[in-house]
Design a protein around this motif. Structure first.
Motif, short mmCIF file in Angstrom:
data_model
loop_
_atom_site.label_atom_id
_atom_site.label_comp_id
_atom_site.label_asym_id
_atom_site.label_seq_id
_atom_site.Cartn_x
_atom_site.Cartn_y
_atom_site.Cartn_z
N MET A 116 0.85 -1.10 -0.03
CA MET A 116 -0.21 -0.06 0.07
C MET A 116 0.85 1.30 0.03
N THR A 117 0.60 2.26 -0.87
CA THR A 117 1.37 3.36 -0.89
C THR A 117 0.99 4.52 -0.06
N HIS A 118 -0.45 4.55 0.16
CA HIS A 118 -0.97 5.62 1.15
C HIS A 118 -2.14 4.80 2.11
N ALA A 119 -2.44 5.67 2.77
CA ALA A 119 -3.44 5.15 3.85
C ALA A 119 -4.20 6.47 4.38
N LEU A 120 -5.53 6.50 4.76
CA LEU A 120 -6.34 7.36 5.32
C LEU A 120 -6.44 7.31 6.83
N ALA A 121 -6.25 8.19 7.50
CA ALA A 121 -6.69 8.26 9.01
C ALA A 121 -7.68 9.25 9.32
N ARG A 122 -8.35 9.03 10.32
CA ARG A 122 -9.60 9.76 10.95
C ARG A 122 -9.32 10.20 12.31
N GLY A 123 -9.32 11.54 12.79
CA GLY A 123 -9.08 11.98 14.24
C GLY A 123 -10.25 11.70 14.97
N ARG A 124 -10.10 11.83 15.99
CA ARG A 124 -11.47 11.74 16.94
C ARG A 124 -12.14 12.97 16.79
N ARG A 125 -11.81 13.96 16.45
CA ARG A 125 -12.52 15.23 16.34
C ARG A 125 -12.84 15.49 14.89
N GLY A 126 -12.71 14.35 13.89
CA GLY A 126 -13.23 14.63 12.73
C GLY A 126 -12.29 15.19 11.62
N SER A 127 -11.07 15.16 11.94
CA SER A 127 -9.96 15.38 11.10
C SER A 127 -9.59 14.13 10.50
N VAL A 128 -9.08 14.59 9.10
CA VAL A 128 -8.57 13.66 7.97
C VAL A 128 -7.43 13.73 7.57
N GLY A 129 -6.46 12.66 7.54
CA GLY A 129 -5.05 12.63 7.12
C GLY A 129 -4.74 11.70 5.96
N VAL A 130 -4.04 12.20 5.23
CA VAL A 130 -3.68 10.96 4.21
C VAL A 130 -1.98 10.88 4.62
N VAL A 131 -1.74 9.46 4.77
CA VAL A 131 -0.42 9.10 4.86
C VAL A 131 0.34 8.34 3.90
N PHE A 132 1.36 8.99 3.30
CA PHE A 132 2.19 8.53 2.07
C PHE A 132 3.24 7.74 2.67
N ARG A 133 3.27 6.64 1.97
CA ARG A 133 4.53 5.84 2.56
C ARG A 133 5.73 6.20 1.32
N ALA A 134 6.61 6.64 1.73
CA ALA A 134 7.95 6.92 0.98
C ALA A 134 8.93 5.68 0.86
N PRO A 135 9.70 5.90 -0.19
CA PRO A 135 10.73 4.72 -0.11
C PRO A 135 11.94 5.11 1.05
N GLU A 136 12.42 3.97 1.65
CA GLU A 136 13.29 4.14 2.69
C GLU A 136 14.43 5.25 2.19
N ARG A 137 14.75 5.87 3.26
CA ARG A 137 16.21 6.85 2.85
C ARG A 137 16.90 6.95 4.07
N SER A 138 18.10 7.04 4.14
CA SER A 138 19.04 7.22 5.27
C SER A 138 18.54 8.79 5.99
N TRP A 139 18.71 8.70 7.44
CA TRP A 139 18.52 9.75 7.95
C TRP A 139 19.26 10.87 7.73
N ARG A 140 20.48 10.62 7.29
CA ARG A 140 21.38 11.64 7.12
C ARG A 140 20.85 12.48 5.70
N SER A 141 20.34 11.87 4.82
CA SER A 141 19.75 12.24 3.57
C SER A 141 18.55 13.07 3.77
N LEU A 142 17.59 12.42 4.42
CA LEU A 142 16.30 13.22 4.90
C LEU A 142 16.54 14.28 5.67
N SER A 143 17.23 14.23 6.54
CA SER A 143 17.82 15.56 7.11
C SER A 143 18.30 16.51 6.61
N ALA A 144 19.31 16.17 5.55
CA ALA A 144 19.90 17.19 4.71
C ALA A 144 18.87 17.99 3.88
N CYS A 145 17.97 17.06 3.32
CA CYS A 145 16.93 17.65 2.30
C CYS A 145 15.84 18.41 3.11
#
Length: 80
Positions: free
Chosen positions: A1-30
């Protein structure tokens, strides 16, 4: 699955995207470069900092507000 939907207790909705794994160093620099570019344009970055979480327990140490569905998302995708 590349994404998921999440619903909060107060009706908020979020879309969560799964990204390819990357190193912490790379993510932090970007992330830092993106925030710096926003500031250089005179804009306040939407995401001015990132952090790693290894478990849902790490969320308690995060400062500031966060969405109420963050913990279930972390439990599902990080704590496997």
């Amino acid at each position: 699955m590349t994404h998921a939907l999440a619903r909060g207790r107060r009706g908020s909705v979020g879309v969560v995207f799964r990204a390819p794994e990357r190193s912490w160093r790379s993510l932090s620099a970007c992330s830092g470069a993106s925030a710096a570019a926003d500031r250089a344009r005179g804009c306040e970055p939407e995401f001015d900092r990132i952090t790693r979480v290894s478990s849902a327990g790490d969320l308690a140490a995060l400062g500031g507000p966060h969405v109420d569905y963050l913990e279930p998302v972390v439990r599902r995708y990080v704590c496997r």
